[in-house]
Design a protein around this motif. Structure first.
Motif, PDB file in Angstrom:
ATOM      1  N   MET A 109       0.838  -1.182   0.000  1.00  0.00           N
ATOM      2  CA  MET A 109       0.000   0.000   0.000  1.00  0.00           C
ATOM      3  C   MET A 109       0.881   1.243   0.000  1.00  0.00           C
ATOM      4  N   THR A 110       0.378   2.273  -0.617  1.00  0.00           N
ATOM      5  CA  THR A 110       1.102   3.541  -0.631  1.00  0.00           C
ATOM      6  C   THR A 110       0.959   4.234   0.721  1.00  0.00           C
ATOM      7  N   ASN A 111       1.798   5.233   0.966  1.00  0.00           N
ATOM      8  CA  ASN A 111       1.679   5.993   2.210  1.00  0.00           C
ATOM      9  C   ASN A 111       0.318   6.669   2.309  1.00  0.00           C
ATOM     10  N   ALA A 112      -0.180   7.189   1.187  1.00  0.00           N
ATOM     11  CA  ALA A 112      -1.502   7.827   1.191  1.00  0.00           C
ATOM     12  C   ALA A 112      -2.585   6.818   1.560  1.00  0.00           C
ATOM     13  N   GLU A 113      -2.514   5.613   0.998  1.00  0.00           N
ATOM     14  CA  GLU A 113      -3.496   4.578   1.312  1.00  0.00           C
ATOM     15  C   GLU A 113      -3.405   4.177   2.786  1.00  0.00           C
ATOM     16  N   LEU A 114      -2.195   4.098   3.303  1.00  0.00           N
ATOM     17  CA  LEU A 114      -2.022   3.768   4.717  1.00  0.00           C
ATOM     18  C   LEU A 114      -2.611   4.857   5.608  1.00  0.00           C
ATOM     19  N   GLN A 115      -2.443   6.119   5.215  1.00  0.00           N
ATOM     20  CA  GLN A 115      -3.012   7.209   5.999  1.00  0.00           C
ATOM     21  C   GLN A 115      -4.533   7.143   5.982  1.00  0.00           C
ATOM     22  N   VAL A 116      -5.115   6.868   4.814  1.00  0.00           N
ATOM     23  CA  VAL A 116      -6.571   6.730   4.718  1.00  0.00           C
ATOM     24  C   VAL A 116      -7.036   5.561   5.579  1.00  0.00           C
ATOM     25  N   ALA A 117      -6.352   4.439   5.506  1.00  0.00           N
ATOM     26  CA  ALA A 117      -6.727   3.273   6.307  1.00  0.00           C
ATOM     27  C   ALA A 117      -6.658   3.591   7.792  1.00  0.00           C
ATOM     28  N   ALA A 118      -5.629   4.323   8.224  1.00  0.00           N
ATOM     29  CA  ALA A 118      -5.496   4.686   9.635  1.00  0.00           C
ATOM     30  C   ALA A 118      -6.657   5.561  10.083  1.00  0.00           C
ATOM     31  N   HIS A 134      -8.599   6.026  -3.101  1.00  0.00           N
ATOM     32  CA  HIS A 134      -7.687   5.316  -2.193  1.00  0.00           C
ATOM     33  C   HIS A 134      -8.404   4.148  -1.524  1.00  0.00           C
ATOM     34  N   VAL A 135      -9.619   4.383  -1.040  1.00  0.00           N
ATOM     35  CA  VAL A 135     -10.386   3.316  -0.382  1.00  0.00           C
ATOM     36  C   VAL A 135     -10.622   2.168  -1.352  1.00  0.00           C
ATOM     37  N   ILE A 163     -12.166  12.465   6.456  1.00  0.00           N
ATOM     38  CA  ILE A 163     -10.789  12.242   6.005  1.00  0.00           C
ATOM     39  C   ILE A 163     -10.376  13.353   5.048  1.00  0.00           C
ATOM     40  N   ALA A 164     -11.253  13.717   4.127  1.00  0.00           N
ATOM     41  CA  ALA A 164     -10.953  14.806   3.188  1.00  0.00           C
ATOM     42  C   ALA A 164     -10.693  16.106   3.936  1.00  0.00           C
ATOM     43  N   ALA A 165     -11.464  16.357   4.989  1.00  0.00           N
ATOM     44  CA  ALA A 165     -11.293  17.587   5.769  1.00  0.00           C
ATOM     45  C   ALA A 165      -9.974  17.588   6.548  1.00  0.00           C
ATOM     46  N   ARG A 166      -9.482  16.407   6.904  1.00  0.00           N
ATOM     47  CA  ARG A 166      -8.248  16.308   7.702  1.00  0.00           C
ATOM     48  C   ARG A 166      -6.997  16.173   6.845  1.00  0.00           C
ATOM     49  N   THR A 167      -7.166  16.011   5.551  1.00  0.00           N
ATOM     50  CA  THR A 167      -6.034  15.859   4.636  1.00  0.00           C
ATOM     51  C   THR A 167      -6.152  16.906   3.530  1.00  0.00           C
ATOM     52  N   VAL A 168      -5.250  16.852   2.586  1.00  0.00           N
ATOM     53  CA  VAL A 168      -5.290  17.776   1.448  1.00  0.00           C
ATOM     54  C   VAL A 168      -6.029  17.174   0.256  1.00  0.00           C
ATOM     55  N   TRP A 169      -6.635  16.004   0.425  1.00  0.00           N
ATOM     56  CA  TRP A 169      -7.258  15.300  -0.689  1.00  0.00           C
ATOM     57  C   TRP A 169      -8.750  15.587  -0.784  1.00  0.00           C
ATOM     58  N   SER A 170      -9.266  15.479  -1.996  1.00  0.00           N
ATOM     59  CA  SER A 170     -10.702  15.628  -2.222  1.00  0.00           C
ATOM     60  C   SER A 170     -11.422  14.342  -1.817  1.00  0.00           C
TER      61      SER A 170
END
Length: 81
Positions: free
Chosen positions: A1-10, A35-36, A21-28
């Motif tokens: 898994m990528t670091n981004a995917e790991l962050q989403v999973a966490a 990622h999910v 998750i979108a509000a807590r990260t820079v992603w839409s």
């Protein structure tokens, strides 16, 4: 898994929804869903709840998890990237 995917999973394991998750990260929200979807496909899981349980189980075996430590999740093993 990528670091981004790991962050989403966490964050999912912490109980966050995709919009949270979108509000807590820079992603839409769309990026979060991508990622999910990638995580579910790569781990042969069928739901975000199943992903959260699996991540929690594996993280308890590997290291204590919190979003402050998400940079360390790269040491966890979740199968092929």
């Amino acid at each position: 898994m990528t670091n981004a995917e790991l962050q989403v999973a966490a964050l999912l394991a912490e109980g966050c929804t995709n919009p949270e998750i979108a509000a807590r990260t820079v992603w839409s929200r769309s990026t979060i869903q991508t990622h999910v979807s990638n995580i579910l496909r790569n781990l042969c899981l069928t739901s975000q709840a199943e992903l959260a349980r699996e991540f929690t189980h594996r993280s308890q075996e590997s290291l204590p998890m919190s979003i402050g430590q998400v940079g360390d999740v790269g040491s966890m093993h979740f199968g092929a990237e």
